[in-house]
Design a protein around this motif. Structure first.
Motif, mmCIF file in Angstrom:
data_model
loop_
_atom_site.group_PDB
_atom_site.id
_atom_site.type_symbol
_atom_site.label_atom_id
_atom_site.label_comp_id
_atom_site.label_asym_id
_atom_site.label_seq_id
_atom_site.Cartn_x
_atom_site.Cartn_y
_atom_site.Cartn_z
ATOM 1 N N ARG A 18 -3.236 11.462 9.122
ATOM 2 C CA ARG A 18 -3.394 12.620 8.226
ATOM 3 C C ARG A 18 -4.002 13.807 8.959
ATOM 4 O O ARG A 18 -3.836 14.937 8.553
ATOM 5 C CB ARG A 18 -4.234 12.241 6.998
ATOM 6 N N ARG A 19 -4.721 13.527 10.064
ATOM 7 C CA ARG A 19 -5.314 14.642 10.823
ATOM 8 C C ARG A 19 -4.279 15.321 11.716
ATOM 9 O O ARG A 19 -4.555 16.338 12.325
ATOM 10 C CB ARG A 19 -6.473 14.144 11.696
ATOM 11 N N CYS A 20 -3.093 14.707 11.865
ATOM 12 C CA CYS A 20 -2.094 15.405 12.688
ATOM 13 C C CYS A 20 -0.756 15.504 11.969
ATOM 14 O O CYS A 20 0.304 15.464 12.585
ATOM 15 C CB CYS A 20 -1.981 14.793 14.084
ATOM 16 N N GLY A 21 -0.831 15.646 10.647
ATOM 17 C CA GLY A 21 0.350 15.998 9.866
ATOM 18 C C GLY A 21 1.358 14.879 9.660
ATOM 19 O O GLY A 21 2.507 15.145 9.341
ATOM 20 N N ILE A 22 0.943 13.633 9.835
ATOM 21 C CA ILE A 22 1.859 12.506 9.575
ATOM 22 C C ILE A 22 1.466 11.902 8.221
ATOM 23 O O ILE A 22 0.288 11.590 7.993
ATOM 24 C CB ILE A 22 1.769 11.448 10.702
ATOM 25 N N GLU A 23 2.447 11.735 7.351
ATOM 26 C CA GLU A 23 2.159 11.210 6.017
ATOM 27 C C GLU A 23 2.426 9.706 5.983
ATOM 28 O O GLU A 23 3.524 9.269 6.339
ATOM 29 C CB GLU A 23 3.061 11.919 4.991
ATOM 30 N N THR A 24 1.425 8.938 5.573
ATOM 31 C CA THR A 24 1.631 7.492 5.446
ATOM 32 C C THR A 24 2.185 7.232 4.043
ATOM 33 O O THR A 24 1.509 7.485 3.043
ATOM 34 C CB THR A 24 0.302 6.736 5.672
ATOM 35 N N VAL A 25 3.427 6.755 3.976
ATOM 36 C CA VAL A 25 4.080 6.597 2.670
ATOM 37 C C VAL A 25 3.987 5.156 2.140
ATOM 38 O O VAL A 25 4.238 4.922 0.963
ATOM 39 C CB VAL A 25 5.561 7.041 2.719
ATOM 40 N N ALA A 26 3.644 4.215 3.011
ATOM 41 C CA ALA A 26 3.478 2.834 2.546
ATOM 42 C C ALA A 26 2.569 2.090 3.515
ATOM 43 O O ALA A 26 2.477 2.442 4.694
ATOM 44 C CB ALA A 26 4.835 2.123 2.480
ATOM 45 N N ALA A 27 1.874 1.095 2.965
ATOM 46 C CA ALA A 27 1.001 0.265 3.802
ATOM 47 C C ALA A 27 1.159 -1.181 3.342
ATOM 48 O O ALA A 27 1.472 -1.434 2.168
ATOM 49 C CB ALA A 27 -0.446 0.729 3.656
ATOM 50 N N PHE A 28 0.960 -2.106 4.258
ATOM 51 C CA PHE A 28 1.104 -3.530 3.947
ATOM 52 C C PHE A 28 -0.068 -4.311 4.532
ATOM 53 O O PHE A 28 -0.367 -4.161 5.730
ATOM 54 C CB PHE A 28 2.389 -4.103 4.567
ATOM 55 N N ASP A 29 -0.695 -5.124 3.720
ATOM 56 C CA ASP A 29 -1.735 -6.041 4.223
ATOM 57 C C ASP A 29 -1.933 -7.137 3.182
ATOM 58 O O ASP A 29 -1.882 -6.874 1.975
ATOM 59 C CB ASP A 29 -3.060 -5.302 4.462
ATOM 60 N N GLN A 30 -2.180 -8.355 3.662
ATOM 61 C CA GLN A 30 -2.332 -9.450 2.708
ATOM 62 C C GLN A 30 -3.776 -9.637 2.244
ATOM 63 O O GLN A 30 -4.053 -10.523 1.441
ATOM 64 C CB GLN A 30 -1.804 -10.752 3.307
ATOM 65 N N ASP A 31 -4.692 -8.802 2.729
ATOM 66 C CA ASP A 31 -6.104 -8.953 2.379
ATOM 67 C C ASP A 31 -6.456 -8.012 1.220
ATOM 68 O O ASP A 31 -6.404 -6.785 1.364
ATOM 69 C CB ASP A 31 -6.957 -8.635 3.614
ATOM 70 N N LEU A 32 -6.847 -8.623 0.087
ATOM 71 C CA LEU A 32 -7.107 -7.822 -1.114
ATOM 72 C C LEU A 32 -8.261 -6.841 -0.930
ATOM 73 O O LEU A 32 -8.206 -5.706 -1.398
ATOM 74 C CB LEU A 32 -7.430 -8.755 -2.285
ATOM 75 N N ALA A 33 -9.318 -7.296 -0.246
ATOM 76 C CA ALA A 33 -10.484 -6.419 -0.067
ATOM 77 C C ALA A 33 -10.123 -5.229 0.823
ATOM 78 O O ALA A 33 -10.508 -4.085 0.549
ATOM 79 C CB ALA A 33 -11.641 -7.213 0.545
ATOM 80 N N ALA A 34 -9.368 -5.481 1.879
ATOM 81 C CA ALA A 34 -8.923 -4.381 2.747
ATOM 82 C C ALA A 34 -8.102 -3.392 1.930
ATOM 83 O O ALA A 34 -8.272 -2.170 2.038
ATOM 84 C CB ALA A 34 -8.095 -4.931 3.904
ATOM 85 N N ASN A 35 -7.257 -3.925 1.063
ATOM 86 C CA ASN A 35 -6.403 -3.047 0.255
ATOM 87 C C ASN A 35 -7.220 -2.219 -0.734
ATOM 88 O O ASN A 35 -6.886 -1.077 -1.027
ATOM 89 C CB ASN A 35 -5.349 -3.873 -0.480
ATOM 90 N N GLN A 36 -8.315 -2.818 -1.216
ATOM 91 C CA GLN A 36 -9.196 -2.067 -2.131
ATOM 92 C C GLN A 36 -9.820 -0.874 -1.389
ATOM 93 O O GLN A 36 -9.836 0.251 -1.877
ATOM 94 C CB GLN A 36 -10.289 -3.014 -2.654
ATOM 95 N N VAL A 37 -10.314 -1.134 -0.168
ATOM 96 C CA VAL A 37 -10.924 -0.054 0.628
ATOM 97 C C VAL A 37 -9.865 1.021 0.914
ATOM 98 O O VAL A 37 -10.123 2.222 0.797
ATOM 99 C CB VAL A 37 -11.496 -0.595 1.962
ATOM 100 N N TYR A 38 -8.684 0.563 1.255
ATOM 101 C CA TYR A 38 -7.600 1.501 1.602
ATOM 102 C C TYR A 38 -7.295 2.410 0.406
ATOM 103 O O TYR A 38 -7.234 3.634 0.521
ATOM 104 C CB TYR A 38 -6.349 0.694 1.987
#
Ligand SMILES: C[S@@+](CC[C@H](N)C(=O)[O-])C[C@H]1O[C@@H](n2cnc3c(N)ncnc32)[C@H](O)[C@@H]1O
Length: 302
Positions: A18-38
């Protein structure tokens, strides 16, 4: 440019992208806590999906795939089982989907031991076969003036027609911008971080205890085991009153280049937070790689 962050954890890639103009449109992770932070930090809910078996159709369109797969298959602690380790399966599986989804850019981050692995050899062969031009960089935050070691290998590739990968000069620390360890310390209630004298006596030989006020001190690499194991999992601090404590999650986040307003949910305990943070990316290194990639791109609209 639109990107997908695979193995997204707490989003070290998104933080840099995001600091260099790239948009993250999807993310994948199997860890629920990581996903909550994300989700609370980026407003994007990662798909809680085991990537060992994801289908090509489940992957949205994007220019860029960023992958930070588990490092255990390439570490001594993980027995360096390489392609035989079940934790390498997800990357091998995604590799097989490159042909189906054809992202313009692919980048993979991992520990130094990944460099001579069979998995990387296969990845390079597959990318070359699919018409990608690839390169790699070994970067450590110390090259950006940060007092912490975290050497990581970044392999990146651009598909034919979208750019040529040229070797990029290594960063050198700017003498005027060196961070001191004491600069990242915060005044916090540190009781929960304190290390018992009995543990210091018992594990002293394997502990890395540093004085943050001594000029030139550096922390060793923080790992996901920092909250529960002593050996080579990260440095401990000898404070001015003689007590020894762990670094706090926010202090490690600062070393990793995350902003001070990065949110950590209150329902996650210290061990879990340290695990998530110990798994994360160092943001300045990622920014450097992204800049190298962007400098090499042709005809790709931002
Ligand atoms: C080395 S960490 C990457 C962390 C991330 N780059 C960050 O900035 O926090 C690997 C991540 O992959 C996730 N993971 C491991 N195996 C997976 C799999 N088979 N499917 C989905 N996620 C997986 C873990 O939960 C962990 O968050």
């Amino acid at each position: 440019m639109k990107a997908i962050e695979f193995f997204s954890g707490i989003g070290g890639f998104n933080q840099a992208a995001r600091r260099c103009g790239i948009e993250t449109v999807a993310a994948f992770d199997q860890d629920l806590a990581a996903n909550q932070v994300y989700e609370i930090n980026y407003g994007l809910k990662p798909s809680c999906r085991n990537l060992d078996s994801i289908a090509a159709e489940e992957i949205p369109d994007a220019d860029f795939w960023w992958m930070s797969p588990p490092c255990a298959p390439y570490t001594i602690r993980g027995a360096r089982r390489d392609e035989k380790d079940t934790r390498a399966k997800s990357l091998l599986h995604l590799m097989a989907l490159i042909d189906r989804r054809k992202p313009k850019i692919i980048a993979v981050e991992n520990v130094v031991g990944f460099g001579d692995s069979i998995v990387l050899k296969r990845l390079k062969e597959e990318m070359a076969y699919q018409g990608y031009d690839s390169s790699e960089m070994l970067l450590c935050p110390t090259q950006f003036g940060i007092p912490m070691r975290r050497p990581r290998l970044f392999v990146y590739a651009i598909r034919e027609g979208y750019g040529r990968v040229v070797r990029y000069p290594q960063p050198v620390p700017n003498a005027n911008e060196l961070t001191r360890l004491s600069d990242v310390l915060m005044s916090l209630p540190t009781e929960i971080l304190k290390v018992d004298e009995s543990d210091i006596e018992r594990y002293g030989a394997v502990l890395n205890i540093i004085d943050p006020f001594e000029p030139g001190q550096r922390a060793i690499c923080f790992t996901s085991g920092y909250g529960k194991c002593w050996k080579a999992s990260g440095s401990l601090l000898r404070m001015k009153d003689g007590t020894v404590r762990r670094f706090a999650p926010v202090e490690i986040l600062r070393l990793l280049g995350f902003p001070d307003d990065f949110c950590l949910p209150e329902n996650l305990n210290l061990t879990k937070l340290l695990k998530l943070i110990g798994n994360s990316l160092e943001v300045r290194s990622v920014l450097f790689v992204l800049k190298a990639i962007k400098d090499n791109l042709l005809n790709v609209s931002d």
